[in-house]
Design an enzyme around this catalytic site. Structure first.
Site, PDB file in Angstrom:
ATOM      1  CG  HIS A 139      -8.587  -0.181  11.272  1.00  0.00           C
ATOM      2  ND1 HIS A 139      -7.562  -0.856  10.656  1.00  0.00           N
ATOM      3  CD2 HIS A 139      -8.424   1.121  10.931  1.00  0.00           C
ATOM      4  CE1 HIS A 139      -6.805   0.006   9.982  1.00  0.00           C
ATOM      5  NE2 HIS A 139      -7.310   1.215  10.135  1.00  0.00           N
ATOM      6  CG  HIS A 145      -9.658   2.483   6.292  1.00  0.00           C
ATOM      7  ND1 HIS A 145      -9.127   3.539   5.565  1.00  0.00           N
ATOM      8  CD2 HIS A 145      -8.718   2.145   7.198  1.00  0.00           C
ATOM      9  CE1 HIS A 145      -7.920   3.823   6.033  1.00  0.00           C
ATOM     10  NE2 HIS A 145      -7.648   2.999   7.028  1.00  0.00           N
ATOM     11  CG  ASP A 149      -5.485  -4.532   7.533  1.00  0.00           C
ATOM     12  OD1 ASP A 149      -5.899  -3.392   7.766  1.00  0.00           O
ATOM     13  OD2 ASP A 149      -4.309  -4.768   7.157  1.00  0.00           O
ATOM     14  CB  ILE A 150      -3.012  -7.653   3.299  1.00  0.00           C
ATOM     15  CG1 ILE A 150      -2.871  -6.176   2.963  1.00  0.00           C
ATOM     16  CG2 ILE A 150      -3.847  -8.403   2.294  1.00  0.00           C
ATOM     17  CD1 ILE A 150      -2.005  -5.934   1.747  1.00  0.00           C
ATOM     18  CD  GLN A 194      -7.307   8.653   6.409  1.00  0.00           C
ATOM     19  OE1 GLN A 194      -7.408   9.798   6.845  1.00  0.00           O
ATOM     20  NE2 GLN A 194      -8.168   8.133   5.562  1.00  0.00           N
ATOM     21  CB  VAL A 195      -1.526   4.313   5.627  1.00  0.00           C
ATOM     22  CG1 VAL A 195      -0.736   3.888   4.397  1.00  0.00           C
ATOM     23  CG2 VAL A 195      -0.612   4.422   6.847  1.00  0.00           C
TER      24      VAL A 195
HETATM   25  P1  5GP Z   1      -4.806   3.276   8.152  1.00  0.00           P
HETATM   26  O1  5GP Z   1      -3.517   3.516   8.863  1.00  0.00           O
HETATM   27  O2  5GP Z   1      -4.942   4.099   6.906  1.00  0.00           O
HETATM   28  O3  5GP Z   1      -5.986   3.382   9.047  1.00  0.00           O
HETATM   29  O4  5GP Z   1      -4.745   1.764   7.737  1.00  0.00           O
HETATM   30  C1  5GP Z   1      -4.766   1.281   6.433  1.00  0.00           C
HETATM   31  C2  5GP Z   1      -4.935  -0.214   6.526  1.00  0.00           C
HETATM   32  O5  5GP Z   1      -5.139  -0.730   5.233  1.00  0.00           O
HETATM   33  C3  5GP Z   1      -3.710  -0.932   7.110  1.00  0.00           C
HETATM   34  O6  5GP Z   1      -4.107  -1.695   8.232  1.00  0.00           O
HETATM   35  C4  5GP Z   1      -3.231  -1.799   5.961  1.00  0.00           C
HETATM   36  O7  5GP Z   1      -2.723  -3.032   6.386  1.00  0.00           O
HETATM   37  C5  5GP Z   1      -4.451  -1.956   5.106  1.00  0.00           C
HETATM   38  N1  5GP Z   1      -4.173  -2.130   3.680  1.00  0.00           N
HETATM   39  C6  5GP Z   1      -3.394  -1.324   2.929  1.00  0.00           C
HETATM   40  N2  5GP Z   1      -3.368  -1.780   1.653  1.00  0.00           N
HETATM   41  C7  5GP Z   1      -4.165  -2.883   1.624  1.00  0.00           C
HETATM   42  C8  5GP Z   1      -4.538  -3.783   0.580  1.00  0.00           C
HETATM   43  O8  5GP Z   1      -4.144  -3.678  -0.573  1.00  0.00           O
HETATM   44  N3  5GP Z   1      -5.385  -4.795   0.924  1.00  0.00           N
HETATM   45  C9  5GP Z   1      -5.851  -4.955   2.198  1.00  0.00           C
HETATM   46  N4  5GP Z   1      -6.669  -5.981   2.421  1.00  0.00           N
HETATM   47  N5  5GP Z   1      -5.527  -4.124   3.198  1.00  0.00           N
HETATM   48  C10 5GP Z   1      -4.679  -3.103   2.914  1.00  0.00           C
END
Ligand code: 5GP
Ligand code: ZN
Length: 138
Positions: free
Chosen positions: A101, A99, A30-31, A93-94
């Site tokens: 984690h 996915h 994760d970045i 969820q973004v």
């Molecule tokens: P969510 O809130 O959807 O569960 O989390 C999305 C995750 O994806 C976040 O932790 C965010 O840092 C990660 N993320 C978003 N865009 C990128 C990307 O382009 N590359 C990587 N490696 N991680 C990403």
């Protein structure tokens, strides 16, 4: 899916720091790591969330999670690893590509807020009613 950032990562159209891949899943760093070693596992087939992902892909994700959690354990020696998965805007969820984690916690490091909620006993009547409602939909 065309505009999906994680589909682009799977196809290597945008760069990622790969940790693991097999025929069904892809795992990468994760970045914006919550803690050191924060890793994401995604299905290669696009699915937005728990409702869309196929049972086969879900199985593959969880088999891979065991493999990768073991590697994290060996590499970083954490004192715990949280597996966290969000579905829907209401729980933040973004990225709308399923996915999982994997977030290791290193001894002495910062706390992971999601693992540290207050224990408040619930109303047993409400708990029973809600559980019945859910069970009735299975
Ligand atoms: P969510 O809130 O959807 O569960 O989390 C999305 C995750 O994806 C976040 O932790 C965010 O840092 C990660 N993320 C978003 N865009 C990128 C990307 O382009 N590359 C990587 N490696 N991680 C990403
Ligand atoms: Zn996608």
């Amino acid at each position: 899916m065309e505009d999906c950032i994680f589909c682009k990562i799977v196809k290597n159209e945008i760069p990622s720091i790969k940790i693991y891949e097999d025929d069904k899943v892809f795992a990468f760093a994760d970045i914006n790591p919550i803690l050191e070693g924060h890793t994401l596992i995604i299905p290669k087939n696009h699915a937005a969330d728990i409702w869309e992902i196929t049972p086969e892909d879900l199985t593959a994700i969880h088999i891979a999670s065991k493999k990768i959690a073991s590697a994290i354990q060996k590499a970083l020696n954490p004192d715990g690893i949280a597996l966290l998965q969000l579905n829907g805007r209401g729980v933040n969820q973004v990225v709308m590509h399923y996915h999982l984690h994997l977030v290791p916690h290193i001894k002495g490091g910062a706390d992971l807020p999601i693992t540290n909620w207050e224990i408040i006993p619930g109303d047993m009547e409400v708990i029973q009613k809600t559980a019945g409602k859910i069970a009735g939909c299975l």
